[in-house]
Design a protein around this motif. Structure first.
Motif, short mmCIF file in Angstrom:
data_model
loop_
_atom_site.label_atom_id
_atom_site.label_comp_id
_atom_site.label_asym_id
_atom_site.label_seq_id
_atom_site.Cartn_x
_atom_site.Cartn_y
_atom_site.Cartn_z
N PHE A 327 -0.02 3.50 3.13
CA PHE A 327 -0.35 3.94 1.76
C PHE A 327 0.83 3.68 0.82
CE2 PHE A 327 0.04 7.25 -1.53
CZ PHE A 327 -1.07 6.91 -2.30
N LEU A 329 3.26 1.53 1.02
CA LEU A 329 3.46 0.10 0.73
C LEU A 329 2.34 -0.43 -0.15
CD1 LEU A 329 4.72 -1.29 4.18
CD2 LEU A 329 6.03 -0.30 2.32
N GLN A 330 1.11 0.00 0.13
CA GLN A 330 -0.02 -0.45 -0.69
C GLN A 330 0.11 0.05 -2.13
OE1 GLN A 330 -3.30 0.66 2.28
NE2 GLN A 330 -4.22 -0.90 0.96
N ALA A 331 0.64 1.26 -2.27
CA ALA A 331 0.79 1.83 -3.62
C ALA A 331 1.79 1.02 -4.44
CB ALA A 331 1.24 3.29 -3.53
N GLY A 333 1.50 -2.28 -4.39
CA GLY A 333 0.82 -3.54 -4.60
C GLY A 333 0.70 -4.43 -3.37
N ILE A 334 1.32 -4.02 -2.25
CA ILE A 334 1.32 -4.86 -1.06
C ILE A 334 -0.03 -4.72 -0.35
CG2 ILE A 334 2.46 -5.28 1.16
CD1 ILE A 334 5.02 -4.01 -0.14
N VAL B 74 -6.09 0.73 -2.85
CA VAL B 74 -4.79 1.24 -3.28
C VAL B 74 -3.91 0.13 -3.84
CG1 VAL B 74 -2.67 2.38 -2.49
CG2 VAL B 74 -4.89 3.12 -1.59
N ASP B 75 -3.84 -0.98 -3.09
CA ASP B 75 -2.96 -2.07 -3.54
C ASP B 75 -3.51 -2.78 -4.77
OD1 ASP B 75 -4.57 -2.65 -1.04
OD2 ASP B 75 -4.31 -4.69 -1.80
N ALA B 78 -2.44 -0.85 -7.77
CA ALA B 78 -1.04 -1.10 -8.11
C ALA B 78 -0.89 -2.44 -8.82
CB ALA B 78 -0.18 -1.05 -6.85
N ARG B 79 -1.63 -3.44 -8.31
CA ARG B 79 -1.52 -4.76 -8.93
C ARG B 79 -2.18 -4.79 -10.31
NH1 ARG B 79 -2.65 -6.36 -3.63
NH2 ARG B 79 -4.73 -7.11 -4.16
N MET B 86 6.36 8.89 -6.24
CA MET B 86 5.92 9.96 -5.36
C MET B 86 6.92 11.11 -5.27
SD MET B 86 3.74 7.99 -2.56
CE MET B 86 3.10 6.36 -2.96
N PHE B 100 11.26 -4.68 1.41
CA PHE B 100 10.15 -3.95 0.80
C PHE B 100 10.01 -4.28 -0.69
CE2 PHE B 100 9.54 -0.02 -1.78
CZ PHE B 100 8.17 0.09 -1.66
N SER B 103 8.75 -7.79 -1.26
CA SER B 103 7.31 -7.87 -0.97
C SER B 103 6.49 -7.26 -2.10
CB SER B 103 6.99 -7.15 0.34
OG SER B 103 7.68 -7.73 1.41
N ALA B 107 3.96 -9.20 -4.65
CA ALA B 107 2.55 -8.83 -4.70
C ALA B 107 2.13 -8.52 -6.14
CB ALA B 107 2.29 -7.61 -3.80
N VAL B 108 2.94 -7.77 -6.86
CA VAL B 108 2.55 -7.33 -8.20
C VAL B 108 2.63 -8.47 -9.21
CG1 VAL B 108 3.26 -5.85 -10.13
CG2 VAL B 108 3.03 -4.89 -7.83
#
Lengths: 374, 248
Positions: A327, A329-331, A333-334, B74-75, B78-79, B86, B100, B103, B107-108
């Protein structure tokens, strides 16, 4: 451990060079209950036709001598006495053994690589390898198993006074291979033994690394990494027998499992005998279960017969990928698949960094990546 | 102009309703403070917007520039330009901060940044937040102090440049120095005027550094009062007691 110095443990009561001393396992024995005997292709009951072929090629460091010897060579079976049925079958069946000797005080300039290439999984092959590191010598040995085979073998690592041996054993077999192997390390006074086992390929791999000590100050570090895919059975059975005071052992095996009927077994037995005061031991096994249908059995056994230990502990943890990790990492954008790869890579990273042979380290990293891309 | 619109949002956790009809609109250039007592559902709102699997949206809508956020993973959220700083960033063993961040940025932004430029950008970002250079090689959040975790969240905010940022109690557990550093980061992020901020907090302390345009009081899973910055002062003086009684 010889016949005259049987461990007190009920788990490892027997060792012998004689096939008759080991009845054919039925699968109900403690030491066989996790192994699917029907997939051993007859290695355990004497029915396997000895018609297979595993080509052994040694690429030695220049300081090292390599010999191919017969069954009667005095160095064969000196450090290790077979401890189960398949091991004794291999011991009584092999024709030629390979003996690698690192002379006294020699520091090898490069890894000695032993390529074991299976040519067919039709018939069985039996093998034997002895690595002798004479006092104060230092060496790196790589065992690289590939191809198709039904292979049972015993490997003896004899590490002399003050000597150091680092071993990487890579089980990178083809999908139809069956490999049952025993790796025994005998450590003399102040000897250091570091092994790194990587098991990725094969239908069934059962590897039993064991360690014994003949002098004080011995230090064994056993690491392992495995990745079980659908249908694979990957079993690692460790035994560290502390029979001498002031020795150390550290075990760290980590695996990942994915796919239907992927099965990993880890048994970690450590015995600290009455006389082994000042022992320092720790063993750890972790399993990361990536999909439904995969199963990990993890059984640490710590048997302490003296009250005077420097340290003795074990830990075993099997679990799924942590949703909170993915979660997070996905949050950022991954995408999920990449997040999963990052987390699993991270899970293995600390362990892989311990591989001191760079090209093997890169190969293991690449292999883990390839597993994750499946 | 980026706009986050939350309409009549109901969210449950394990069949227990936590959010009971939240309406809130955050536009770029605006900073909203969402204040409320512990257990009022503030963090639930933050996680529901980000799409945490534990939180189930039972009714209502969330849109970003008219696009349905709730149907995105979720991703994808973010994108699309949403960011959640958090309250308790998780530790991820074996994954380095630099790996991290690269990456995430890749992604973004949709393409990998040039290594040299990224290294420079990262260094500047870390310097601005008084983060030590060795930090990049550490494992993600592993062994970080509370302050380090929060600085790292703001570093991500500044690198990822979302349209709308939700900051979930970013001020909690910070000493005054760290609070100032973190607040400066948030202010740099807002300074373009093209981004919206939803600042979730229990205390008014951070609002001295990050001035809100709107203040919402959250209690019992919904917004119970709204106003300008003066509402924060009132809360400072009177506390939440009035609202918790009313919602109970």
């Amino acid at each position: 451990m010889g016949l005259d110095t049987k461990p007190l443990s009920t788990l490892h009561g027997k060792s012998s060079y004689d096939l008759e001393d080991f009845p054919v396992p039925t699968g109900r024995e403690e030491s066989w209950r996790f192994t699917p005997l029907s997939r051993l292709r007859g290695l355990h009951d004497g029915t396997a036709p000895v018609t297979g072929s595993v080509v052994v090629e040694v690429h030695p460091s220049p300081e090292v001598s390599v010999e191919t010897v017969g069954r009667d060579d005095s160095r064969v079976g000196k450090a290790y006495v077979p401890a189960d049925r398949v091991s004794v079958q291999a011991f009584t069946s092999f024709e030629k053994a390979t003996v690698i000797t690192v002379p006294k005080e020699a520091v090898t300039s490069e890894p000695t690589v032993v390529n074991l290439r299976g040519e067919s999984a039709e018939g069985a092959t039996y093998g034997h390898l002895v690595v002798v590191v004479e006092p104060l010598a230092q060496a790196v040995v790589v065992l690289d198993h590939r191809g198709s085979a039904v292979y049972a073998d015993n490997v003896e690592f004899v590490v002399g006074d003050g000597a150091s041996l680092r071993v990487v054993s890579l089980q990178d077999w083809a999908g139809d291979a069956v490999h049952v192997s025993h790796h025994h390390a005998q450590l003399a006074k102040d000897a250091t033994f570091k092994s790194f086992v990587v098991t990725l390929g094969g239908d069934l791999v059962r590897l039993s690394p064991s360690v014994s000590y003949t002098g004080r100050g011995g230090d064994a570090d056993l690491s392992g990494l495995y990745f079980a895919d659908a249908g694979q059975h990957l079993e690692h059975r460790l035994l560290v027998d502390h029979s001498v005071p002031d020795c150390r052992s550290h075990v760290d095996y980590r695996g990942a499992l994915q796919g239907d009927e992927a099965h990993a077994v880890w048994i970690g037995d450590v015995i600290i005998r009455v006389e082994a005061t000042g022992t320092d031991t720790y063993e750890l096994n972790r399993n990361l279960i990536l999909t439904d249908g995969a199963r990990a059995d993890s059984v640490p056994n710590l048997e302490i017969l003296t009250g005077e230990v420097a340290g003795a502990g074990h830990a075993s943890a099997s679990g799924r990928l942590d949703d909170e990790h993915t979660f997070y990492l996905q949050a950022r954008g991954i995408p999920y698949e990449e997040a999963r790869r990052l987390v699993v890579r991270g899970y293995f990273a600390q362990l892989i960094q311990k591989i001191e042979v760079e090209e093997i380290r890169d190969r293991v990293l690449a292999a883990v990546e390839a597993e994750l891309a499946r | 102009m980026p706009t986050l619109e939350i309409r009549d949002l109901h969210v449950a956790v394990e069949d227990k309703e936590i959010l009971r009809g939240v309406d809130l609109t955050v536009r770029s250039g605006e900073t909203h403070a969402l204040m409320g007592p512990n257990g009022s559902g503030k963090s639930t709102l933050a996680y529901a917007i980000a799409g945490h699997p534990k939180y189930t949206v039972t009714s209502g809508t969330v849109t970003l520039d008219g696009e349905d956020v709730l149907s995105l993973s979720v991703d994808e959220r973010a994108r699309a330009g949403l960011f959640l700083a958090m309250q308790y960033p998780v530790e991820v063993p074996g994954v380095s901060v630099s790996n991290f961040l690269r990456s995430a940025v890749t992604a973004v932004r949709g393409e990998a940044p040039k290594l040299r430029l990224f290294t420079k950008e990262l260094k500047e970002g870390m310097d601005a937040l008084s983060i030590d250079a060795s930090f990049a090689q550490r494992n993600l959040n592993e062994g970080f102090s509370g302050g380090e975790k929060k600085r790292h969240e703001i570093l991500q905010l500044e690198l990822l440049k979302p349209k709308i940022a939700v900051l979930d109690e970013t001020d909690s557990g910070l000493d005054v120095d760290a609070l100032r550093v973190v607040s400066e980061g948030v202010n740099r992020f807002r300074s373009t005027g093209e981004t919206g901020v939803l600042l979730i907090t229990h205390y008014t302390r951070i609002l001295r550094y990050v001035k809100p345009d709107f203040v919402h009081v959250f209690a019992g899973g919904r917004i119970v009062e709204e106003g300008g910055p003066e509402l924060a002062d009132k809360l400072e003086a009177e506390g939440y007691e009035r609202y918790t009684k009313a919602s109970a």
